[in-house]
Motif scaffolding. Structure first.
Motif, PDB file in Angstrom:
ATOM      1  N   GLU A   1      81.557 -85.199 -23.377  1.00 41.15           N
ATOM      2  CA  GLU A   1      81.055 -86.409 -24.052  1.00 41.15           C
ATOM      3  C   GLU A   1      81.567 -86.472 -25.491  1.00 41.15           C
ATOM      4  OE1 GLU A   1      76.777 -86.971 -23.447  1.00 41.15           O
ATOM      5  OE2 GLU A   1      76.780 -87.964 -25.418  1.00 41.15           O
ATOM      6  N   GLN A   2      81.492 -85.330 -26.189  1.00 37.46           N
ATOM      7  CA  GLN A   2      81.923 -85.329 -27.594  1.00 37.46           C
ATOM      8  C   GLN A   2      83.429 -85.577 -27.703  1.00 37.46           C
ATOM      9  OE1 GLN A   2      80.269 -81.807 -29.629  1.00 37.46           O
ATOM     10  NE2 GLN A   2      78.478 -83.053 -30.131  1.00 37.46           N
ATOM     11  N   LEU A   3      84.210 -84.908 -26.869  1.00 39.32           N
ATOM     12  CA  LEU A   3      85.667 -85.078 -26.970  1.00 39.32           C
ATOM     13  C   LEU A   3      86.069 -86.495 -26.559  1.00 39.32           C
ATOM     14  CD1 LEU A   3      86.870 -81.635 -25.530  1.00 39.32           C
ATOM     15  CD2 LEU A   3      86.799 -82.325 -27.924  1.00 39.32           C
ATOM     16  N   SER A   4      85.433 -87.021 -25.521  1.00 35.85           N
ATOM     17  CA  SER A   4      85.768 -88.380 -25.071  1.00 35.85           C
ATOM     18  C   SER A   4      85.395 -89.395 -26.149  1.00 35.85           C
ATOM     19  CB  SER A   4      85.038 -88.731 -23.774  1.00 35.85           C
ATOM     20  OG  SER A   4      85.390 -87.822 -22.773  1.00 35.85           O
ATOM     21  N   ALA A   5      84.264 -89.141 -26.824  1.00 38.89           N
ATOM     22  CA  ALA A   5      83.818 -90.087 -27.863  1.00 38.89           C
ATOM     23  C   ALA A   5      84.833 -90.159 -29.005  1.00 38.89           C
ATOM     24  CB  ALA A   5      82.451 -89.671 -28.395  1.00 38.89           C
ATOM     25  N   TRP A   6      85.620 -89.115 -29.198  1.00 39.46           N
ATOM     26  CA  TRP A   6      86.663 -89.128 -30.242  1.00 39.46           C
ATOM     27  C   TRP A   6      87.942 -89.790 -29.734  1.00 39.46           C
ATOM     28  CZ3 TRP A   6      86.185 -83.189 -31.512  1.00 39.46           C
ATOM     29  CH2 TRP A   6      84.925 -82.944 -32.098  1.00 39.46           C
ATOM     30  N   GLY A   7      87.923 -90.266 -28.508  1.00 39.94           N
ATOM     31  CA  GLY A   7      89.074 -90.983 -27.974  1.00 39.94           C
ATOM     32  C   GLY A   7      90.093 -90.091 -27.281  1.00 39.94           C
ATOM     33  N   ILE A   8      89.725 -88.856 -27.005  1.00 36.83           N
ATOM     34  CA  ILE A   8      90.682 -87.964 -26.315  1.00 36.83           C
ATOM     35  C   ILE A   8      90.668 -88.304 -24.818  1.00 36.83           C
ATOM     36  CG2 ILE A   8      91.245 -85.557 -25.780  1.00 36.83           C
ATOM     37  CD1 ILE A   8      89.737 -84.967 -28.506  1.00 36.83           C
ATOM     38  N   GLY A   9      91.833 -88.583 -24.290  1.00 34.24           N
ATOM     39  CA  GLY A   9      91.927 -89.060 -22.902  1.00 34.24           C
ATOM     40  C   GLY A   9      91.720 -87.943 -21.893  1.00 34.24           C
ATOM     41  N   ASP A  10      91.340 -88.343 -20.679  1.00 33.68           N
ATOM     42  CA  ASP A  10      91.086 -87.361 -19.618  1.00 33.68           C
ATOM     43  C   ASP A  10      92.310 -86.500 -19.317  1.00 33.68           C
ATOM     44  OD1 ASP A  10      88.525 -88.137 -19.391  1.00 33.68           O
ATOM     45  OD2 ASP A  10      88.725 -89.185 -17.472  1.00 33.68           O
ATOM     46  N   ASP A  11      93.521 -87.034 -19.600  1.00 31.45           N
ATOM     47  CA  ASP A  11      94.732 -86.258 -19.298  1.00 31.45           C
ATOM     48  C   ASP A  11      94.853 -85.023 -20.197  1.00 31.45           C
ATOM     49  OD1 ASP A  11      95.015 -88.036 -21.440  1.00 31.45           O
ATOM     50  OD2 ASP A  11      97.210 -87.938 -21.331  1.00 31.45           O
ATOM     51  N   ARG A  12      94.039 -84.957 -21.280  1.00 28.86           N
ATOM     52  CA  ARG A  12      94.105 -83.779 -22.167  1.00 28.86           C
ATOM     53  C   ARG A  12      92.831 -82.930 -22.079  1.00 28.86           C
ATOM     54  NH1 ARG A  12      95.061 -84.707 -27.749  1.00 28.86           N
ATOM     55  NH2 ARG A  12      94.620 -86.919 -27.748  1.00 28.86           N
ATOM     56  N   LEU A  13      91.950 -83.316 -21.156  1.00 28.50           N
ATOM     57  CA  LEU A  13      90.697 -82.568 -20.967  1.00 28.50           C
ATOM     58  C   LEU A  13      90.750 -81.863 -19.619  1.00 28.50           C
ATOM     59  CD1 LEU A  13      88.106 -85.276 -22.132  1.00 28.50           C
ATOM     60  CD2 LEU A  13      89.229 -83.510 -23.500  1.00 28.50           C
ATOM     61  N   HIS A  14      90.528 -80.554 -19.624  1.00 24.69           N
ATOM     62  CA  HIS A  14      90.639 -79.777 -18.379  1.00 24.69           C
ATOM     63  C   HIS A  14      89.416 -78.870 -18.277  1.00 24.69           C
ATOM     64  CE1 HIS A  14      94.929 -80.879 -18.823  1.00 24.69           C
ATOM     65  NE2 HIS A  14      94.755 -80.518 -20.089  1.00 24.69           N
ATOM     66  N   TYR A  15      88.742 -78.882 -17.153  1.00 24.77           N
ATOM     67  CA  TYR A  15      87.552 -78.034 -17.039  1.00 24.77           C
ATOM     68  C   TYR A  15      87.413 -77.417 -15.661  1.00 24.77           C
ATOM     69  CZ  TYR A  15      85.412 -82.208 -14.931  1.00 24.77           C
ATOM     70  OH  TYR A  15      85.138 -83.293 -14.138  1.00 24.77           O
ATOM     71  N   GLU A  16      86.670 -76.319 -15.632  1.00 19.85           N
ATOM     72  CA  GLU A  16      86.408 -75.595 -14.382  1.00 19.85           C
ATOM     73  C   GLU A  16      84.910 -75.522 -14.171  1.00 19.85           C
ATOM     74  OE1 GLU A  16      87.389 -74.689 -11.497  1.00 19.85           O
ATOM     75  OE2 GLU A  16      88.525 -72.850 -11.810  1.00 19.85           O
ATOM     76  N   VAL A  17      84.479 -75.791 -12.938  1.00 19.74           N
ATOM     77  CA  VAL A  17      83.058 -75.651 -12.593  1.00 19.74           C
ATOM     78  C   VAL A  17      82.899 -74.340 -11.818  1.00 19.74           C
ATOM     79  CG1 VAL A  17      81.100 -76.677 -11.368  1.00 19.74           C
ATOM     80  CG2 VAL A  17      82.824 -78.166 -12.428  1.00 19.74           C
ATOM     81  N   PHE A  18      82.003 -73.477 -12.288  1.00 25.32           N
ATOM     82  CA  PHE A  18      81.765 -72.198 -11.600  1.00 25.32           C
ATOM     83  C   PHE A  18      80.826 -72.407 -10.415  1.00 25.32           C
ATOM     84  CE2 PHE A  18      82.661 -68.704 -15.034  1.00 25.32           C
ATOM     85  CZ  PHE A  18      84.004 -69.042 -14.994  1.00 25.32           C
ATOM     86  N   GLY A  19      81.256 -73.178  -9.439  1.00 28.14           N
ATOM     87  CA  GLY A  19      80.431 -73.437  -8.262  1.00 28.14           C
ATOM     88  C   GLY A  19      81.016 -74.654  -7.583  1.00 28.14           C
ATOM     89  N   PRO A  20      80.319 -75.217  -6.601  1.00 31.23           N
ATOM     90  CA  PRO A  20      80.829 -76.427  -5.966  1.00 31.23           C
ATOM     91  C   PRO A  20      81.136 -77.491  -7.015  1.00 31.23           C
ATOM     92  CG  PRO A  20      78.985 -75.551  -4.735  1.00 31.23           C
ATOM     93  CD  PRO A  20      79.061 -74.758  -6.005  1.00 31.23           C
ATOM     94  N   HIS A  21      82.288 -78.114  -6.893  1.00 33.51           N
ATOM     95  CA  HIS A  21      82.762 -78.988  -7.962  1.00 33.51           C
ATOM     96  C   HIS A  21      81.845 -80.179  -8.191  1.00 33.51           C
ATOM     97  CE1 HIS A  21      85.698 -80.557 -10.734  1.00 33.51           C
ATOM     98  NE2 HIS A  21      85.442 -81.756 -10.231  1.00 33.51           N
TER      99      HIS A  21
END
Ligand SMILES: Cc1cc2nc3c(=O)[nH]c(=O)nc-3n(C[C@H](O)[C@H](O)[C@H](O)COP(=O)(O)OP(=O)(O)OC[C@H]3O[C@@H](n4cnc5c(N)ncnc54)[C@H](O)[C@@H]3O)c2cc1C
Ligand code: HEM
Length: 398
Positions: free
Chosen positions: A375-395
Motif C-alpha cells: 500500500e505504501q509503495l503503491s501510494a508513492w506511484g511505484i508500479g506493480d512491475d517493480r514490486l515483487h513479493y512472496e507469500v509463505f503459504g498458499p498464494h
C-alpha cells in the motif's frame, strides 16, 4: 483449443461460482480426501484447516472461468502454481483425480445448474488447463534434472549444521548424501522438503526459501518455529546434525534478476528475510554497483535473526544501507546498532532514501505486513512491475 460454445458456457457459470465462493473448494477437498485419502500425504492439511488452500484454489478456478477466452492474463498464475506443484512432486495421473472431484462438486452443489452441457463444458475446460499444467510441470522437472548438480524427485541430503539464529529461527545447512554437486537456483527461490517420520501423522511437503546465494555445494534454509506447526517443530526438535532429509529441487517464480545499476530495496518482516538474504548475498558477491537498502522489522533483539552477519556486511559494503524496526525493544537492545526505529515498520520514515529512479522492491513477511508495504509503495506511484513479493503459504494477491 476450446470452442466458442464451451467458452460461453463456462463463462455463464461465473455467477454460480461467485455465489458458492470457497464453499465450492471446501466441498471439493472434503470429498477428495474422503475418496482419495492417500492425498493427505501430499497436501498440507493445516492449509485446509485455516482455509488458505481452498481460498487459493477458488481464486484460481474463478480467474480461469472469467478469463478462459484470454489465457494470457493467467500466465503468471500458471507459472507460480506449476512451480508450487513441482515442489509437491505432482504427477500427470493425479489430474484425473482432481478433475473428477471438481466435476462431482459442481453436480452436488448445483444440481439444477449442472446440466450435461455445463458438465461437458467444464470437463473440456478443466482438461485444457490440466494439459497446460502437466506440460509446464514436465518442463520444470526436466529442467531440474538436466542442470549441473540437478535431479528429479527426491534426493537424500545430510544436515551438516544446525544453528540457532534467534529465539525462534534455526538455520540448517544441507549437503547431498551422495557427495555430488547441487543445482544452482535464482535468489528468492525455495527448497522443498519431503518429511517422512514415524513421529508425523502424515508425510509432509514444506517449502523453505534458500537464504544464501547458490554455491553449487550445499543449501542453507532457516526455519521459524510456528506455534502448533507440524514441520517447523519437527525440524527444530527432532532433526539433528548428521540426519538425512529428502529434498526436492529448488523452485519458485519469485526471484531477483536485476542489472548492476538497478537500486534494490529488500524489505522483510521476521522470517520473511530468508529470500532477501539470498538476494543480498548474490548482490554483494557480484559487486552490485547501485544502492542496496535492507529494511527489516521484527519484535526485538532476541527475535532478530542474522543480526551480527548483517552488521558485518553493512560495514564491509558502502552501498549497503540498513534500517531495522523493533516493535518492542528490550533494554539490552542497542539503538542505532541493533535497530533504528521503534514500533511497526513505516516506510514513510525512509521514503527519501528508498524512492530511487528505477529501483526494484522485493518484500516478504506476514500477509498484513506485506499488504502495508504494498500500500505504501503503491501510494508513492511505484508500479506493480517493480514490486515483487512472496507469500509463505498458499498464494494470495495483495
Ligand atoms: C514459498 C515459501 C517459502 C517459505 N519459506 C520459509 C522460510 O524460509 N522459513 C520458514 O520458517 N518458513 C517458510 N515458509 C513456510 C513453511 O513452508 C511452513 O509453512 C512453515 O514452516 C509452517 O509449517 P508447519 O508445518 O510448522 O506449520 P503447519 O502445521 O503447516 O501450520 C501452519 C500454521 O497454521 C496453524 N494451524 C494449524 N492448524 C490450524 C487450525 N486448525 N486452525 C488455525 N490454525 C491452524 C498452525 O498453528 C501454524 O501456525 C515458506 C513457505 C512458502 C510457501
Ligand atoms: C487444473 C488443476 C489445478 C489447479 C487449478 C490447481 C490450483 C492450485 C493453486 C491455486 C494452488 C496454490 C498455489 C500457490 O500457493 O501459489 C495449488 C497448490 C497445490 N496443488 Fe494444485 N491445482 C490443480 C491441480 C492439482 C493436482 C492434480 C494436484 C495433485 C493432487 C494438486 C496438488 C496441489 C498441492 C499439493 C498444492 C499445495 C497445497 C498446500 O500448500 O497446501 N493440484 N494448486
Amino acid at each position: 483449443m476450446l470452442d466458442s460454445r464451451t467458452i460461453d458456457i463456462v463463462k455463464s457459470t461465473v455467477p454460480l461460482l461467485e455465489s458458492a465462493n470457497t464453499a465450492l473448494t471446501e466441498h471439493f477437498y472434503r470429498r477428495m480426501f474422503r475418496d482419495n485419502p492417500e492425498l493427505k500425504d501430499v497436501f498440507n492439511l493445516s492449509h485446509q484447516k485455516t482455509g488458505r488452500q481452498p481460498a487459493a484454489l477458488f481464486s484460481a478456478v474463478l480467474a480461469y472461468a472469467k478469463n478462459i477466452d484470454n489465457p494470457a492474463v493467467l500466465s503468471a498464475a500458471v507459472e507460480r502454481i506449476a512451480h508450487k506443484h513441482t515442489g509437491f512432486a505432482i504427477q500427470p495421473e493425479q489430474y484425473a483425480i482432481v478433475g473428477h472431484h471438481l466435476l462431482e462438486t459442481i453436480k452436488e452443489l448445483a444440481p439444477d445448474a449442472a446440466t450435461p452441457e455445463v458438465i461437458d463444458a467444464w470437463a473440456q475446460a478443466y482438461g485444457a488447463l490440466a494439459e497446460i499444467f502437466i506440460g509446464r510441470e514436465e518442463q520444470i522437472y526436466q529442467g531440474n534434472e538436466s542442470k549441473t548438480g540437478g535431479w528429479r524427485g527426491t534426493r537424500a541430503f545430510v544436515v551438516k549444521e544446525k544453528q540457532m539464529e534467534s529465539e525462534q529461527i534455526t538455520s540448517f545447512l544441507l549437503a547431498p548424501a551422495d557427495g555430488g554437486a547441487v543445482a544452482d537456483y535464482l535468489p528468492g527461490q525455495y527448497l522443498n522438503l519431503h518429511l517422512d517420520s514415524a513421529s508425523l501423522e502424515h508425510k509432509e511437503y514444506r517449502q523453505y526459501s534458500l537464504c544464501q546465494a547458490a554455491n553449487g555445494r550445499e543449501y542453507r534454509i532457516a526455519i521459524k518455529r510456528e506455534p502448533g506447526g507440524v514441520a517447523s517443530n519437527f525440524m527444530h526438535d527432532r532433526v539433528q546434525v548428521g540426519d538425512t532429509l529428502q529434498v526436492l529441487p529448488p523452485a519458485g517464480d519469485f526471484f531477483m534478476e536485476v542489472s548492476t545499476n538497478t537500486p534494490v530495496v529488500l524489505i522483510s518482516g521476521g522470517v520473511g528475510q530468508t529470500p532477501m538474504r539470498a538476494m543480498l548475498d548474490q548482490l554483494l558477491k557480484q559487486g552490485h554497483q547501485a544502492n542496496i537498502h535492507w529494511l527489516h522489522a521484527c519484535e526485538n533483539g532476541a527475535q532478530h535473526a542474522f543480526n551480527n552477519d548483517m552488521q558485518q556486511r553493512r560495514q564491509a559494503h558502502a552501498n549497503l544501507n540498513s534500517h531495522v524496526w523493533y516493535r518492542t525493544p528490550a533494554e539490552t537492545d542497542q539503538p542505532a546498532e541493533d535497530y533504528h526505529a521503534e514500533g511497526l515498520m513505516d516506510l514513510n520514515q525512509v521514503k527519501d532514501a528508498i524512492i530511487q529512479h528505477g529501483a526494484h522492491y522485493y518484500f516478504c513477511g506476514p500477509l498484513p505486513f506485506m499488504a502495508m508495504v504494498k500500500e505504501q509503495l503503491s501510494a508513492w506511484g511505484i508500479g506493480d512491475d517493480r514490486l515483487h513479493y512472496e507469500v509463505f503459504g498458499p498464494h494470495q494477491t495483495l
